[in-house]
Write a protein that holds these residues in place. Structure first.
Motif, PDB file in Angstrom:
ATOM      1  N   PHE A   1       0.842  -1.191   0.000  1.00  0.00           N
ATOM      2  CA  PHE A   1       0.000   0.000   0.000  1.00  0.00           C
ATOM      3  C   PHE A   1       0.879   1.242   0.000  1.00  0.00           C
ATOM      4  N   ARG A   2       0.309   2.360  -0.424  1.00  0.00           N
ATOM      5  CA  ARG A   2       1.066   3.618  -0.437  1.00  0.00           C
ATOM      6  C   ARG A   2       1.403   4.077   0.973  1.00  0.00           C
ATOM      7  N   SER A   3       0.472   3.827   1.906  1.00  0.00           N
ATOM      8  CA  SER A   3       0.669   4.269   3.290  1.00  0.00           C
ATOM      9  C   SER A   3      -0.268   3.481   4.191  1.00  0.00           C
ATOM     10  N   GLY A   4      -0.088   3.631   5.483  1.00  0.00           N
ATOM     11  CA  GLY A   4      -0.993   3.000   6.438  1.00  0.00           C
ATOM     12  C   GLY A   4      -2.404   3.556   6.296  1.00  0.00           C
ATOM     13  N   ALA A   5      -2.516   4.854   6.004  1.00  0.00           N
ATOM     14  CA  ALA A   5      -3.823   5.477   5.819  1.00  0.00           C
ATOM     15  C   ALA A   5      -4.511   4.928   4.565  1.00  0.00           C
TER      16      ALA A   5
END
Length: 174
Positions: free
Chosen positions: A18-22
Motif C-alpha cells: 500500500f502507499r501508506s498506512g492510511a
C-alpha cells in the motif's frame, strides 16, 4: 510503498502493498482488499516480524499494530497461496470483485488438479506420446497427467486431443 502481512477471516495469509498506512485503512473500510484464496473482504493485518536492518544498510523498522492477541500455540500457518509476495497480493480498487471471482475459480481449479492427481496416472515427460496412444486406441483408455511443452500441447489440439494444463499446487513448492 508499505508492506503488510494480511489475514482474512478464513485464516488465509497473504501480502499486501500500500502507499501508506492510511491508504490501507481507506481500502479496508471500502471493502477493496480481498483474500486471493477465498475472496473474503474481511481482512486485517496479521502479526509481522519486524524488519531487521543489516549493519551495512540501516533501514526503518515498521511493525503494524493489530488488535489480535498472540496465539499460545505459536504463529498461524500460512495460507496455501501466500508463500511468496509475487504469488499473492491484496487487490484493491474497482478490480476487487473480479479478482475475488478469479480467486474462487483458481481455488476450484486447484481442487480439480488434486482430484486428477489422485485418480489419474502420472506419465511424466511421456504425456504427449501417451495421450496419442490412448486417443488412437493403441493403449488402454485411462486418465493421465504429466509434462508437455506448449508445442506438444498445440500439436495434440490440432489432432483433436484434449489436453489442458493443471494449475501448480502450493504443495509442489515444498
Amino acid at each position: 510503498m508499505i508492506h503488510f502481512d494480511l489475514r482474512c477471516e478464513g485464516g488465509h495469509r497473504f501480502d499486501g502493498w500500500f502507499r501508506s498506512g492510511a491508504d490501507f485503512e481507506r481500502q479496508i473500510t471500502l471493502g477493496l482488499v480481498a483474500c486471493p484464496t477465498c475472496a473474503s473482504v474481511k481482512v486485517e493485518k496479521a502479526l509481522m516480524r519486524p524488519a531487521v536492518a543489516l549493519k551495512s544498510a540501516p533501514a526503518p523498522v515498521e511493525t503494524p499494530q493489530t488488535s489480535e492477541p498472540t496465539s499460545p500455540a505459536g504463529p498461524l500457518p500460512a495460507g496455501p497461496v501466500a508463500a511468496k509476495p509475487q504469488e499473492a497480493h491484496a487487490v484493491a480498487g474497482p478490480e476487487a470483485p473480479a479478482a475475488a471471482a478469479m480467486a474462487k475459480l483458481y481455488q476450484a481449479l486447484q481442487a480439480h488438479a488434486r482430484v486428477v492427481r489422485e485418480k489419474a496416472e502420472n506419465v511424466g515427460p511421456r504425456f504427449a506420446e501417451e495421450a496419442r496412444r490412448i486417443h488412437y486406441d493403441e493403449a488402454e483408455k485411462r486418465g493421465i497427467y504429466g509434462e508437455a511443452t506448449r508445442q506438444e500441447v498445440e500439436a495434440l489440439h490440432e489432432e483433436g486431443i484434449v489436453a489442458v494444463p493443471l494449475p501448480p499446487l502450493p504443495e509442489d513448492h515444498n
